[in-house]
Design a protein around this motif. Structure first.
Motif, PDB file in Angstrom:
ATOM      1  N   ALA A  78      -3.167  -1.170  -7.717  1.00 43.52           N
ATOM      2  CA  ALA A  78      -4.590  -1.010  -8.008  1.00 43.52           C
ATOM      3  C   ALA A  78      -4.804  -0.932  -9.512  1.00 43.52           C
ATOM      4  O   ALA A  78      -3.995  -0.341 -10.235  1.00 43.52           O
ATOM      5  N   ILE A  79      -5.888  -1.535  -9.985  1.00 47.22           N
ATOM      6  CA  ILE A  79      -6.306  -1.348 -11.369  1.00 47.22           C
ATOM      7  C   ILE A  79      -7.120  -0.059 -11.411  1.00 47.22           C
ATOM      8  O   ILE A  79      -8.239   0.011 -10.919  1.00 47.22           O
ATOM      9  N   GLY A  80      -6.532   0.974 -11.977  1.00 45.50           N
ATOM     10  CA  GLY A  80      -7.117   2.302 -11.936  1.00 45.50           C
ATOM     11  C   GLY A  80      -6.102   3.272 -11.362  1.00 45.50           C
ATOM     12  O   GLY A  80      -4.973   2.898 -11.049  1.00 45.50           O
ATOM     13  N   THR A 102       7.451   8.999  -6.110  1.00 37.99           N
ATOM     14  CA  THR A 102       6.007   8.938  -6.304  1.00 37.99           C
ATOM     15  C   THR A 102       5.407  10.314  -6.050  1.00 37.99           C
ATOM     16  O   THR A 102       5.810  11.017  -5.128  1.00 37.99           O
ATOM     17  N   THR A 103       4.462  10.704  -6.871  1.00 39.63           N
ATOM     18  CA  THR A 103       3.756  11.966  -6.670  1.00 39.63           C
ATOM     19  C   THR A 103       2.261  11.686  -6.568  1.00 39.63           C
ATOM     20  O   THR A 103       1.771  10.695  -7.101  1.00 39.63           O
ATOM     21  N   PRO A 104       1.515  12.579  -5.868  1.00 39.67           N
ATOM     22  CA  PRO A 104       1.955  13.771  -5.145  1.00 39.67           C
ATOM     23  C   PRO A 104       2.450  13.411  -3.750  1.00 39.67           C
ATOM     24  O   PRO A 104       2.576  12.233  -3.415  1.00 39.67           O
ATOM     25  N   VAL A 105       2.727  14.440  -2.956  1.00 39.25           N
ATOM     26  CA  VAL A 105       3.031  14.274  -1.537  1.00 39.25           C
ATOM     27  C   VAL A 105       1.843  14.831  -0.752  1.00 39.25           C
ATOM     28  O   VAL A 105       1.505  15.997  -0.920  1.00 39.25           O
ATOM     29  N   PRO A 106       1.146  13.992   0.040  1.00 40.26           N
ATOM     30  CA  PRO A 106       1.444  12.604   0.362  1.00 40.26           C
ATOM     31  C   PRO A 106       0.953  11.646  -0.720  1.00 40.26           C
ATOM     32  O   PRO A 106       0.107  11.996  -1.543  1.00 40.26           O
ATOM     33  N   SER A 107       1.482  10.412  -0.668  1.00 38.92           N
ATOM     34  CA  SER A 107       1.062   9.368  -1.611  1.00 38.92           C
ATOM     35  C   SER A 107       0.623   8.123  -0.848  1.00 38.92           C
ATOM     36  O   SER A 107       0.860   7.001  -1.283  1.00 38.92           O
ATOM     37  N   VAL A 108      -0.035   8.334   0.279  1.00 36.79           N
ATOM     38  CA  VAL A 108      -0.521   7.228   1.109  1.00 36.79           C
ATOM     39  C   VAL A 108      -1.786   6.643   0.489  1.00 36.79           C
ATOM     40  O   VAL A 108      -2.723   7.377   0.172  1.00 36.79           O
ATOM     41  N   VAL A 109      -1.826   5.321   0.329  1.00 41.94           N
ATOM     42  CA  VAL A 109      -3.011   4.676  -0.240  1.00 41.94           C
ATOM     43  C   VAL A 109      -3.676   3.706   0.726  1.00 41.94           C
ATOM     44  O   VAL A 109      -4.723   3.141   0.410  1.00 41.94           O
ATOM     45  N   ASN A 276       8.130   2.646 -10.789  1.00 40.98           N
ATOM     46  CA  ASN A 276       7.477   1.429 -10.299  1.00 40.98           C
ATOM     47  C   ASN A 276       6.015   1.462 -10.710  1.00 40.98           C
ATOM     48  O   ASN A 276       5.179   2.079 -10.046  1.00 40.98           O
ATOM     49  N   ASN A 277       5.705   0.802 -11.827  1.00 41.78           N
ATOM     50  CA  ASN A 277       4.327   0.805 -12.291  1.00 41.78           C
ATOM     51  C   ASN A 277       4.019  -0.455 -13.092  1.00 41.78           C
ATOM     52  O   ASN A 277       4.919  -1.141 -13.584  1.00 41.78           O
ATOM     53  N   TYR A 278       2.732  -0.729 -13.200  1.00 42.18           N
ATOM     54  CA  TYR A 278       2.227  -1.880 -13.946  1.00 42.18           C
ATOM     55  C   TYR A 278       1.169  -1.364 -14.907  1.00 42.18           C
ATOM     56  O   TYR A 278       0.119  -0.884 -14.482  1.00 42.18           O
ATOM     57  N   VAL A 283       2.939   0.792  -8.671  1.00 39.41           N
ATOM     58  CA  VAL A 283       3.120  -0.392  -7.833  1.00 39.41           C
ATOM     59  C   VAL A 283       3.743   0.085  -6.524  1.00 39.41           C
ATOM     60  O   VAL A 283       4.787   0.736  -6.520  1.00 39.41           O
ATOM     61  N   PHE A 284       3.105  -0.245  -5.421  1.00 37.79           N
ATOM     62  CA  PHE A 284       3.541   0.237  -4.111  1.00 37.79           C
ATOM     63  C   PHE A 284       4.352  -0.841  -3.398  1.00 37.79           C
ATOM     64  O   PHE A 284       3.924  -1.991  -3.302  1.00 37.79           O
ATOM     65  N   HIS A 285       5.510  -0.428  -2.890  1.00 36.54           N
ATOM     66  CA  HIS A 285       6.378  -1.375  -2.191  1.00 36.54           C
ATOM     67  C   HIS A 285       6.945  -0.780  -0.904  1.00 36.54           C
ATOM     68  O   HIS A 285       7.902  -1.314  -0.341  1.00 36.54           O
ATOM     69  N   THR A 286       6.357   0.315  -0.441  1.00 39.10           N
ATOM     70  CA  THR A 286       6.776   0.933   0.818  1.00 39.10           C
ATOM     71  C   THR A 286       5.668   0.737   1.845  1.00 39.10           C
ATOM     72  O   THR A 286       4.536   1.182   1.640  1.00 39.10           O
ATOM     73  N   PHE A 287       6.013   0.052   2.935  1.00 44.39           N
ATOM     74  CA  PHE A 287       5.005  -0.353   3.904  1.00 44.39           C
ATOM     75  C   PHE A 287       5.394   0.048   5.325  1.00 44.39           C
ATOM     76  O   PHE A 287       6.560   0.329   5.618  1.00 44.39           O
ATOM     77  N   TYR A 288       4.386   0.062   6.188  1.00 46.97           N
ATOM     78  CA  TYR A 288       4.610   0.229   7.620  1.00 46.97           C
ATOM     79  C   TYR A 288       5.638  -0.798   8.086  1.00 46.97           C
ATOM     80  O   TYR A 288       5.590  -1.952   7.652  1.00 46.97           O
ATOM     81  N   PRO A 289       6.597  -0.436   8.940  1.00 44.64           N
ATOM     82  CA  PRO A 289       6.789   0.856   9.611  1.00 44.64           C
ATOM     83  C   PRO A 289       7.824   1.746   8.927  1.00 44.64           C
ATOM     84  O   PRO A 289       8.393   2.625   9.572  1.00 44.64           O
ATOM     85  N   ASN A 290       8.069   1.516   7.645  1.00 48.05           N
ATOM     86  CA  ASN A 290       9.140   2.220   6.934  1.00 48.05           C
ATOM     87  C   ASN A 290       8.638   3.398   6.106  1.00 48.05           C
ATOM     88  O   ASN A 290       9.256   3.770   5.109  1.00 48.05           O
TER      89      ASN A 290
END
Length: 380
Positions: A78-80, A102-109, A276-278, A283-290
């Motif tokens: 995301a930009i922001g 990644t912080t915080p916990v949770p870090s779901v986007v 992992n950032n831009y 930058v998010f690289h962890t996806f369902y179902p993992n």
């Protein structure tokens, strides 16, 4: 309490030769610091509330197929500064989250859920799909996947609300709008009141971080729309609401008033990732179902399973196993987040209280100096 837990987590991560007794003491200290706030408030469901939190749905999330949401997607950004989402229901499934640092916990986007015959997706920042961001990483593919998944009936028609002070849906939506139109979608912006007639023939509704309340009639209309097979894309940002709306809380946030109907809540917090950032943005690289240990129910399951599996050696494992220690502490910290993230009337507060009393009662060797919790004298 969060600060105490964070310092303890950092301490546990650094210590390598702590005596078993001290490690056990620290574990108990962390657990009790999480438990105490819930013993002070016996949460009850507010029957008069117009926004009822759901903890069980007619459709089990496990029955839904979410894989198409992340097909061909390996990273998004995301930009922001994105903020985390909180699952109020077991039916709400994390789709995108941070990783181990990644912080915080949770870090779901990003989360998704099935509600009645329809579907809902929520994002933790509009910056994933703005004009500047749509071409970055796999954002475009992710956005297309979301809309296709939500358009269960194949209507190819989307309505974008613009009449509730939305931060997203105006000019910053143009590039994604053109992308959808190139795939055959008819996309219309709508500034009026949401009603059954305005949603007639529509397959997907997009609400992009609204800062003005929707009426209860509009919320009921959206609920009925989704229940009957419609798709709803909700985009919000928890941390931005309170600083710019003095005297109000996240309970007043218009996106939460809609989201909680479907088991979704935006909470406070800035998501960051040191590795992992831009341009400084994660930058998010962890996806369902993992995705693991990102919801209350995942934390419950992990703590219970780990504690039951190690009836005598858990303290030594926490001392010597770095991965287990990090996961076990993070699971407790995620639960602790609820003390500030949930509304006072949330039914999850009672679930947390019951979880810890059962954990303590079932494992007297680890808690309360071998004294079993007495539900007759110690219940609130």
């Amino acid at each position: 309490m969060i600060e105490i837990g964070a310092r303890l987590s950092d301490f546990l991560g650094k210590v390598r030769h702590v005596k078993i007794g001290l490690m056990l003491l620290l574990l108990v200290f962390l657990t009790l610091n999480i438990l105490i706030p819930f013993t002070q408030l016996k949460a009850q469901t507010t029957t008069g509330s117009s926004h009822v939190l759901i903890t069980r749905g007619a459709d089990r999330a496990s029955q839904a197929e979410f894989s198409s949401l992340i097909a061909g997607v390996s990273s998004v950004c995301a930009i922001g500064v994105p903020g985390p989402l909180w699952a109020l229901s077991e039916n709400v499934v994390p789709i995108v989250s941070g990783d181990e640092d990644t912080t915080p916990v949770p870090s779901v986007v990003a989360v998704a859920t099935v509600f009645g015959d329809g579907r809902v997706v929520a994002l933790g920042h509009e910056g994933f799909l703005t004009n500047e961001a749509i071409g970055l990483f796999d954002n475009k593919r992710f956005g297309n996947n979301i809309v296709d998944w939500l358009d269960k009936s194949g209507t190819k028609k989307m309505l974008v609300t613009t009449g509730h002070r939305e931060w997203y849906g105006g000019a910053n939506f143009d590039s994604f709008k053109q992308e959808l139109e190139s795939h055959g979608y008819v996309v219309a912006r709508f500034s009026g009141q949401i009603s059954a007639s305005s949603l007639s023939g529509v397959g997907v509704v997009l609400i992009g971080n609204a800062w003005e309340d929707f009426s209860q009639q509009e919320i009921d209309t959206l609920k009925s729309f989704v229940s009957n097979g419609g798709g709803l894309l909700l985009i919000g940002l928890g941390w931005s609401w309170e600083p710019y709306n003095p005297g109000k809380t996240l309970d007043d946030y218009p996106m939460n008033k809609i989201g909680e109907v479907f088991g979704i809540r935006w909470i406070d917090g800035y998501i960051s990732d040191p590795t992992n950032n831009y341009n400084g943005q994660p930058v998010f690289h962890t996806f369902y179902p993992n995705i693991e240990l990102q919801t209350l129910y995942q934390a419950f399951s992990y703590i219970n399973t780990t504690t039951r599996s190690h009836q005598t050696d858990l303290p030594s494992l926490l001392q010597n196993d770095v991965v287990l220690r990090r996961s076990y502490v993070n699971a407790h910290l995620l639960i602790a987040t609820a003390s500030r993230a949930l509304s006072a009337s949330s039914t999850q507060r009672r679930e947390i209280y019951d979880f810890y009393t059962n954990l303590i009662n079932s494992n007297p060797q680890y808690f309360k100096k071998n004294t079993v919790y007495d539900k007759m004298t110690q219940s609130v």
